[in-house]
Enzyme design. Structure first.
Site, PDB file in Angstrom:
ATOM      1  N   ASP A  12      -3.214  43.161  55.984  1.00 14.42           N
ATOM      2  CA  ASP A  12      -2.408  44.401  55.890  1.00 14.42           C
ATOM      3  C   ASP A  12      -3.169  45.727  55.771  1.00 14.42           C
ATOM      4  OD1 ASP A  12      -3.156  43.548  53.341  1.00 14.42           O
ATOM      5  OD2 ASP A  12      -1.152  43.454  52.498  1.00 14.42           O
TER       6      ASP A  12
ATOM      7  N   ARG B   9      -7.580  49.492  42.572  1.00 17.31           N
ATOM      8  CA  ARG B   9      -6.854  49.865  41.346  1.00 17.31           C
ATOM      9  C   ARG B   9      -7.674  50.817  40.470  1.00 17.31           C
ATOM     10  NH1 ARG B   9      -2.891  44.820  39.850  1.00 17.31           N
ATOM     11  NH2 ARG B   9      -3.272  43.611  41.722  1.00 17.31           N
TER      12      ARG B   9
ATOM     13  N   GLU C 243       5.946  47.649  48.433  1.00 20.04           N
ATOM     14  CA  GLU C 243       5.832  48.049  49.842  1.00 20.04           C
ATOM     15  C   GLU C 243       7.125  48.549  50.478  1.00 20.04           C
ATOM     16  OE1 GLU C 243       4.352  45.486  48.418  1.00 20.04           O
ATOM     17  OE2 GLU C 243       2.223  45.715  48.867  1.00 20.04           O
TER      18      GLU C 243
ATOM     19  N   GLU D 284      -9.857  44.303  44.462  1.00 26.50           N
ATOM     20  CA  GLU D 284      -8.836  44.696  43.474  1.00 26.50           C
ATOM     21  C   GLU D 284      -9.345  45.810  42.563  1.00 26.50           C
ATOM     22  OE1 GLU D 284      -5.797  43.862  43.443  1.00 26.50           O
ATOM     23  OE2 GLU D 284      -5.688  42.017  44.613  1.00 26.50           O
TER      24      GLU D 284
HETATM   25  C1  DMJ Z   1      -1.238  46.230  45.763  1.00 30.54           C
HETATM   26  O1  DMJ Z   1      -2.306  45.876  44.957  1.00 30.54           O
HETATM   27  C2  DMJ Z   1      -1.693  46.933  47.003  1.00 30.54           C
HETATM   28  O2  DMJ Z   1      -0.630  47.637  47.547  1.00 30.54           O
HETATM   29  C3  DMJ Z   1      -2.283  46.000  48.031  1.00 30.54           C
HETATM   30  O3  DMJ Z   1      -2.612  46.664  49.221  1.00 30.54           O
HETATM   31  C4  DMJ Z   1      -1.290  44.911  48.359  1.00 30.54           C
HETATM   32  N1  DMJ Z   1      -0.751  44.287  47.200  1.00 30.54           N
HETATM   33  C5  DMJ Z   1      -0.399  45.019  46.029  1.00 30.54           C
HETATM   34  C6  DMJ Z   1       1.065  45.329  45.893  1.00 30.54           C
HETATM   35  O4  DMJ Z   1       1.927  44.421  46.400  1.00 30.54           O
END
Ligand code: DMJ
Length: 451
Positions: A242, A119, A358, A115
């Site tokens: 993902d 971020r 998304e 995270e």
């Molecule tokens: C974000 O922090 C990123 O896009 C991550 O890859 C997946 N989840 C969240 C948004 O839904």
């Protein structure tokens, strides 16, 4: 002669009509872009008012939330490039001043490597590239050095948590998204600082994840970074896996790393073969056992909706279109998408909505590649529903239940980093961003190949 003249008149009428339509569409898009900006400002201004200096706004209680007890300025760092792209210069300057004067990583706290990388490292690096402010790169480098001990496992796969001050690590059970979604940020760090260690560690983690794919070519849901053994064989494209696929392709794009291309080329056919599901007549991606390929679940959700964007980016627009149609159907069931839907029964399995980006991201990519009005219309519908159900007096709130629309006291920083950014870019005037020159990290921070 008469026939010829009428044909000329008909053609010129048609041209005028389509030019009129185009300019009307353009004017409408500009209007929507302005509305998106206004709503982003509603979220940002309420963050400033009630949570300035903290990680995130609590939009219902009008308070602040810090992930680890101590602020790492998640919202300002995540929002900085959105403010810049929207040309909200005064706001961007305020965010940058706060970051460069207040942000310190010298804290005795365990943070989530994944995270913090997507971020903060991503946000600082794109902020640096957009502004040229070296202090942002210095902060990124400091953070990168503090995260490096996470990779000190016997396999080179990173631990989930690392202590920013002591370098101690904990939680060895991770997943492909967390072990394989680091190379864009760490790689860009290496390129920008000249220190190869970041690229090497994150690349190794990606390769070590890939090396452990099953004979069918699938990866599982969780893996022990000390033993390298899978602890859950469930395979899918949803949260936890993902962005592992996303980075295989994007690291090829940003760095021209041929091994990433090869890993993508050998992985993606298995995804289509075992995870794609057309049993309902539409295209969905479900779950399957990584060893047997047996279908284990027929669920898809808000997080899976990133896949059309990735498919389109990798050149597979036909599949991207079909899957986006399914995502939009999911959205329209209740005017807001669920976290998890059973696509066979169309029953909601997990009813939260965390302001996720998304589906918007995929709409933006599809509009970029096809230039079709349909995708702007889709985006506008999603935006109107989003405002209708998630806007509250003091910002934007997640939904505890997207069926009843009951709110939750949460406004994740990715709503500003991603959701509003992709809404804006979908309608933004030409020239706002040179799409072909950037690669978005998974948190929508655009990285540019300047090296
Ligand atoms: C974000 O922090 C990123 O896009 C991550 O890859 C997946 N989840 C969240 C948004 O839904």
């Amino acid at each position: 002669m008469i026939a010829k003249t009428s044909a000329v008149v008909a053609i010129s009428l048609l041209l005028t009509f389509s030019a009129c339509n185009k300019s009307r569409d353009g004017a409408h898009a500009r209007e929507v872009a302005e509305r998106v900006k206004t709503e982003l400002l509603h979220a940002w201004n309420n963050y400033k008012r009630y949570a300035w200096g903290h990680d995130a706004l609590k939009p219902l209680s009008k308070g602040a939330h810090d992930w680890y007890g101590q602020s790492l300025l998640m919202t300002p760092v995540d929002a900085l490039d959105t403010l810049i792209l929207m040309k909200l210069d005064a706001e961007a300057d305020k965010a940058r001043a706060l970051i460069t004067t207040e942000l310190s990583f010298d804290h005795d706290i365990y943070v989530k490597n994944f995270e913090i990388t997507i971020r903060l490292l991503g946000g600082l690096l794109s902020g640096y590239q957009l502004t040229g402010d070296k202090r942002l790169l210095t902060l990124a480098e400091d953070l990168g050095n503090r995260l490096l001990p996470a990779f000190n496992s016997p396999t080179g796969l990173p631990y989930v948590y690392v202590n920013l001050r002591t370098g101690q690590v904990r939680d060895p059970v991770s997943n492909p998204a967390e072990t394989g979604t680091l190379l864009l940020e760490f790689g860009a760090m290496s390129k920008l600082t000249g220190n190869p260690v970041f690229y090497d560690k994150a690349k190794r983690a990606l390769v070590e994840t890939y090396r452990r794919r099953s004979p069918l070519g699938l990866v599982g849901s969780s893996i022990n970074v000390e033993t390298g053994a899978w602890t859950d064989n469930d395979s899918h494209i949803s949260g936890g896996i993902d962005s592992y696929y996303e980075y295989l392709w994007k690291c090829w794009l940003l760095f021209g790393d041929k091994e990433c291309l090869e890993m993508w080329n050998t992985s993606i056919p298995a995804v289509h073969k075992y995870l794609a599901d057309e049993s309902t007549g539409a295209l969905w991606y479900g779950h399957a056992d990584m060893l047997t390929g047996q279908r284990s679940d027929t669920t898809y959700g808000a997080l899976d909706a990133f896949f059309p964007a990735l498919l389109a980016l990798a050149g597979d627009v036909p599949r991207a279109r079909r899957l986006q149609a399914s995502s939009f159907k999911m959205w329209n069931l209740h005017e807001i998408e669920p976290e998890v839907l059973d696509y066979q029964t169309m029953q909601v399995k997990a009813a939260t909505y965390h302001l996720r980006p998304e589906i918007v991201e995929s709409t933006y990519y599809l509009h970029y590649y096809t230039k079709e009005r349909e995708y702007r219309q889709m985006g506008e519908k999603i935006f109107n529903d989003f405002v209708k159900h998630c806007r509250v007096e003091s910002g934007y709130a997640a939904l505890k239940n997207m069926v009843t629309k009951e709110k939750q006291d949460e406004m994740e920083s990715f709503a500003l980093a991603e959701t509003f950014k992709y809404f804006y870019l979908l309608f933004a005037p030409a020239g706002t961003l040179d799409f072909d020159k950037v690669v978005f990290n998974t948190e929508a921070h655009p990285l540019r190949r300047t090296w």
